[in-house]
Write an enzyme that holds these catalytic residues in place. Structure first.
Site, PDB file in Angstrom:
ATOM      1  N   GLU A  25      55.385  16.430  45.442  1.00 58.93           N
ATOM      2  CA  GLU A  25      56.017  17.026  44.262  1.00 58.93           C
ATOM      3  C   GLU A  25      55.423  18.402  43.931  1.00 58.93           C
ATOM      4  O   GLU A  25      54.383  18.801  44.477  1.00 58.93           O
ATOM      5  CB  GLU A  25      55.875  16.096  43.062  1.00 58.93           C
ATOM      6  CG  GLU A  25      54.431  15.841  42.657  1.00 58.93           C
ATOM      7  CD  GLU A  25      54.263  15.665  41.156  1.00 58.93           C
ATOM      8  OE1 GLU A  25      54.619  16.586  40.403  1.00 58.93           O
ATOM      9  OE2 GLU A  25      53.740  14.602  40.754  1.00 58.93           O
ATOM     10  N   LYS A 159      48.086   6.787  33.546  1.00 58.50           N
ATOM     11  CA  LYS A 159      46.934   7.033  32.663  1.00 58.50           C
ATOM     12  C   LYS A 159      46.747   5.903  31.655  1.00 58.50           C
ATOM     13  O   LYS A 159      47.700   5.337  31.155  1.00 58.50           O
ATOM     14  CB  LYS A 159      47.133   8.345  31.902  1.00 58.50           C
ATOM     15  CG  LYS A 159      46.959   9.551  32.785  1.00 58.50           C
ATOM     16  CD  LYS A 159      47.083  10.812  31.967  1.00 58.50           C
ATOM     17  CE  LYS A 159      47.384  11.965  32.888  1.00 58.50           C
ATOM     18  NZ  LYS A 159      48.732  11.800  33.478  1.00 58.50           N
TER      19      LYS A 159
END
Ligand code: PSU
Ligand code: MN
Length: 305
Positions: A25, A159
Site C-alpha cells: 500500500e 492498534k
C-alpha cells in the site's frame, strides 16, 4: 483489463507467468511515516518481498491512473508531494481520485480493491483499521472490505486503542478468517499480543498458502487476515503503547481532528510520545510482514503449479 489500471511491465509479466506477486500500500508512505523514512521503508519492504521469493507491486494513483508496481522514482515523487495534494484513498475515495485525475495513496481497503482488480492474491501492510472503542458504529472500511474482497492481508493486527474484541466479532460476521502466524493470540500492532485468543494458527508459509488456495477453490468472496506479531526485540510494552495512543487520540479529539486525518495524526503523535520507539516498531513490523507475505505468495504459486 480495467482501462484505469497501469501495470508495470515486471508485474504484467509476472502475473501472466503465474509468478508470485505481493501488493503493497501507499498510505503508509504519504500519511504514515515522515520523509525520507517513508521512502526508505517502502523500498526496504520491496526488498523483503523479493527476499521472500515474490515480486513487489507498490500501488498508488498517479494523476488519476491506478498504478500497480511503482518505480523507486515514482515512490520518491509521491512521498515528496506537498501535504494535502495526495488523497488518502479508501474504497469511497478511489473513484474520486481516478475521476478527477488526482494523486492518491491507497489504504488497506483501497489497496485490496486494486489488488483484486489486478488478480494479486497477497498484500502486506502494517495494521488494519477496526471498531472504535466507545463508538461501536464507527467501523473502519478496512473491515467491510475484508468482508467483500478476496485478498489475503498480511499485517500485525490492529492498534490496541481500537475495540479489539469487537473488531474480531465484526471480522467473524464478515466471514474473514483471522490466522495467527506463529501465534495463538491477536497481535496488537506495536505489541506482540493483545491477549485475545485466535482459533486459527499456522506456523509456515505453506500452511497459510494452503488456506488461501482453499478459499479460492471454495470461491470465497471475502478476504483473510494473516496476523504476524512484531519481533520481540522491537515491540513496545502494551501499557506504554496504550498510554501513548490514548493520549494522542484525546489530543486529536481536542483539536477537532476527525475522519481520515485521525490515523496519520495519532501515528505521528505516538512516535513523539514514545521518542521514536513506536516508529522503529512500525518499520520493523512492516518489513517483516513484507518478507512473510513474499514467502506466502511464493508458496501459493508453488501450490498452483
Ligand atoms: N496503520 C499504520 N500505518 C498506516 C495505516 C494504518 O500503522 O499508515 C494506514 C493504512 O493504510 C490503513 C489506514 O488502511 O491507515 C487506516 O486509516 P483509517 O483509520 O482512517 O481507516
Ligand atoms: Mn476510523
Amino acid at each position: 483489463m480495467n482501462p484505469h489500471l497501469d501495470l508495470a511491465p515486471e508485474i504484467r509479466d509476472a502475473l501472466n507467468n503465474d509468478q508470485p506477486v505481493v501488493a503493497l500500500e501507499s498510505t503508509l508512505i504519504t500519511h504514515g511515516l515522515p520523509y525520507p523514512l517513508s521512502v526508505e521503508t517502502a523500498l526496504a519492504m520491496e526488498r523483503a518481498v523479493r527476499e521472500g521469493g515474490a515480486i513487489p507491486a507498490t500501488i498508488a494513483i498517479l494523476e488519476g491512473r491506478i498504478t500497480v508496481g511503482l518505480t523507486a522514482e515514482q515512490i520518491d515523487q509521491l512521498a515528496q508531494r506537498p501535504a494535502g495534494t495526495v488523497r488518502k484513498c479508501s474504497r469511497r475515495d478511489l473513484p474520486v481520485a481516478v475521476g478527477l485525475g488526482e494523486y492518491g495513496a491507497t489504504t488497506v481497503a483501497g489497496t485490496m480493491m486494486v489488488a483484486h482488480m489486478a488478480d494479486i492474491a497477497v498484500f502486506a501492510t502494517g495494521g488494519i483499521g477496526g471498531v472504535h472503542r466507545g463508538h461501536p458504529q464507527d467501523i473502519s472500511a478496512d473491515l467491510t472490505e475484508l468482508g467483500q474482497t478476496p485478498v489475503a492481508v498480511v499485517c500485525s493486527g490492529a492498534k490496541s486503542i481500537l475495540d479489539l474484541p469487537l473488531t474480531l466479532e465484526v471480522l467473524e460476521t464478515q466471514g474473514v478468517p483471522v490466522i495467527g502466524y506463529g501465534t495463538d493470540t491477536l497481535p496488537a500492532f506495536y505489541t506482540r499480543s493483545s491477549g485475545l485468543p485466535l482459533s486459527i494458527r499456522v506456523d509456515t508459509p505453506e500452511a497459510a498458502a494452503r488456506i488461501i488456495g482453499a478459499a479460492r477453490d471454495l470461491r470465497s468472496t471475502n478476504g483473510l487476515v494473516i496476523a504476524v506479531p512484531v519481533s520481540a526485540e522491537d515491540e513496545l510494552p502494551l501499557d506504554a503503547a496504550e498510554t501513548a495512543i490514548v493520549k494522542a487520540t484525546e489530543e486529536a479529539e481536542a483539536q477537532g481532528i476527525y475522519g481520515a486525518a485521525v490515523t496519520p495524526f495519532v501515528l505521528a503523535r505516538v512516535a513523539e510520545l514514545t521518542e521514536g520507539t513506536s516508529r522503529s516498531a512500525n518499520t520493523s513490523l512492516l518489513i517483516n510482514n513484507a518478507l512473510v507475505a513474499g514467502q506466502i505468495a511464493a508458496a501459493l504459486a508453488e501450490l498452483r503449479r
